[in-house]
Design an enzyme around this catalytic site. Structure first.
Site, PDB file in Angstrom:
ATOM      1  N   ASN A 107      29.725  -3.403  91.585  1.00 37.15           N
ATOM      2  CA  ASN A 107      28.388  -3.161  91.038  1.00 37.15           C
ATOM      3  C   ASN A 107      28.516  -2.799  89.563  1.00 37.15           C
ATOM      4  O   ASN A 107      29.554  -2.345  89.109  1.00 37.15           O
ATOM      5  CB  ASN A 107      27.739  -1.995  91.804  1.00 37.15           C
ATOM      6  N   HIS A 109      26.473  -0.381  86.772  1.00 37.24           N
ATOM      7  CA  HIS A 109      25.478   0.701  86.713  1.00 37.24           C
ATOM      8  C   HIS A 109      25.246   1.069  85.243  1.00 37.24           C
ATOM      9  O   HIS A 109      26.212   1.173  84.474  1.00 37.24           O
ATOM     10  CB  HIS A 109      25.988   1.917  87.502  1.00 37.24           C
TER      11      HIS A 109
HETATM   12  C1  GRF Z   1      21.081  -3.172  85.182  1.00 36.61           C
HETATM   13  O1  GRF Z   1      20.811  -2.151  84.277  1.00 36.61           O
HETATM   14  C2  GRF Z   1      22.188  -2.777  86.132  1.00 36.61           C
HETATM   15  O2  GRF Z   1      23.100  -1.905  85.559  1.00 36.61           O
HETATM   16  C3  GRF Z   1      21.460  -2.066  87.217  1.00 36.61           C
HETATM   17  O3  GRF Z   1      20.236  -2.750  87.355  1.00 36.61           O
HETATM   18  C4  GRF Z   1      19.912  -3.400  86.123  1.00 36.61           C
HETATM   19  C5  GRF Z   1      19.697  -4.842  86.450  1.00 36.61           C
HETATM   20  O4  GRF Z   1      19.244  -5.564  85.357  1.00 36.61           O
HETATM   21  N1  GRF Z   1      22.257  -1.964  88.415  1.00 36.61           N
HETATM   22  P1  GRF Z   1      19.190  -7.162  85.454  1.00 36.61           P
HETATM   23  O5  GRF Z   1      18.327  -7.499  86.667  1.00 36.61           O
HETATM   24  O6  GRF Z   1      20.583  -7.653  85.583  1.00 36.61           O
HETATM   25  O7  GRF Z   1      18.532  -7.584  84.177  1.00 36.61           O
END
Ligand code: GRF
Length: 199
Positions: A107, A109
């Site tokens: 993942n 974050h």
């Molecule tokens: C990102 O900030 C990621 O870190 C988090 O959710 C957001 C997703 O953004 N887990 P995107 O859909 O990839 O634009």
């Protein structure tokens, strides 16, 4: 070529960054499946435009978690998935899937874990909390996924300084840029490990 599944719930800018990295030869993998819980997720449109298979998994349509997990696992195995990348996926991955993919679910974050993670810490909530806490730095964390939100072992982090007058929105934009660099790099590391293990 290692086969990736991307799980997403929203706009999917990290998914697009992954596709760009593949296109530019920075990531030697192929996204063969996108899974979402949200039929409105922008990332699904991107997947369809790219001819990538999509699958919707809505837990509320399943009588129990076992069946849900089994169905998802069947879909992943049908597509020969070797690595699962969560990219803005706002659900837990079923335990059955985690058990079938040890160290193969990751993942990204938008904060420096272990701070500012866990249930409810997503999107603007993360950046609001970072600013409210008066942190001087934030950034992005790539980590393995376990059964607890934002809890698995950290693989890599990249930092930035929180600027004076920074808003949650400006911080979110700057962190997202870092995510778009960091995540494909981390995935390339993992993909090359998988390739080496197979050889
Ligand atoms: C990102 O900030 C990621 O870190 C988090 O959710 C957001 C997703 O953004 N887990 P995107 O859909 O990839 O634009």
């Amino acid at each position: 070529m290692v086969k990736l599944a991307v799980f997403l719930s929203g706009k999917g800018s990290n998914f697009s960054a992954i596709l760009k990295a593949i296109d530019e030869g920075r990531l030697n993998a192929r996204v063969v499946l996108v899974i979402s819980n949200n039929p409105e997720a922008g990332g699904l449109t991107t997947a369809r435009e790219e001819g990538i298979a999509t699958a919707m998994f809505d837990r509320s349509l399943f009588s129990d978690g076992e069946r849900f997990g089994r169905e998802m696992l069947n879909t992943l195995q049908f597509h020969g998935i070797e690595l699962i990348c969560l990219a803005g996926y706002l659900r837990k991955v079923p335990p059955m899937v985690l058990r079938a993919f040890p160290q193969r679910v990751v993942n990204i974050h938008p904060a420096l874990l272990p701070k500012f993670g866990g249930k409810g810490m997503w999107g603007h909530f993360v950046h609001e909390a970072v600013i409210a806490a008066g942190e001087s730095e934030s950034g992005a964390t790539a980590h393995y996924v376990d059964e607890i939100y934002d809890h698995g072992a950290i693989i890599a982090q990249r930092k930035l300084s929180v600027r004076p007058g920074e808003t949650p929105q400006s911080l979110a934009e700057r962190v997202l840029e870092i995510e778009h660099q960091l995540y494909p790099e981390v995935l390339q590391q993992l993909v090359s490990q998988i390739d080496t293990a197979i050889e």
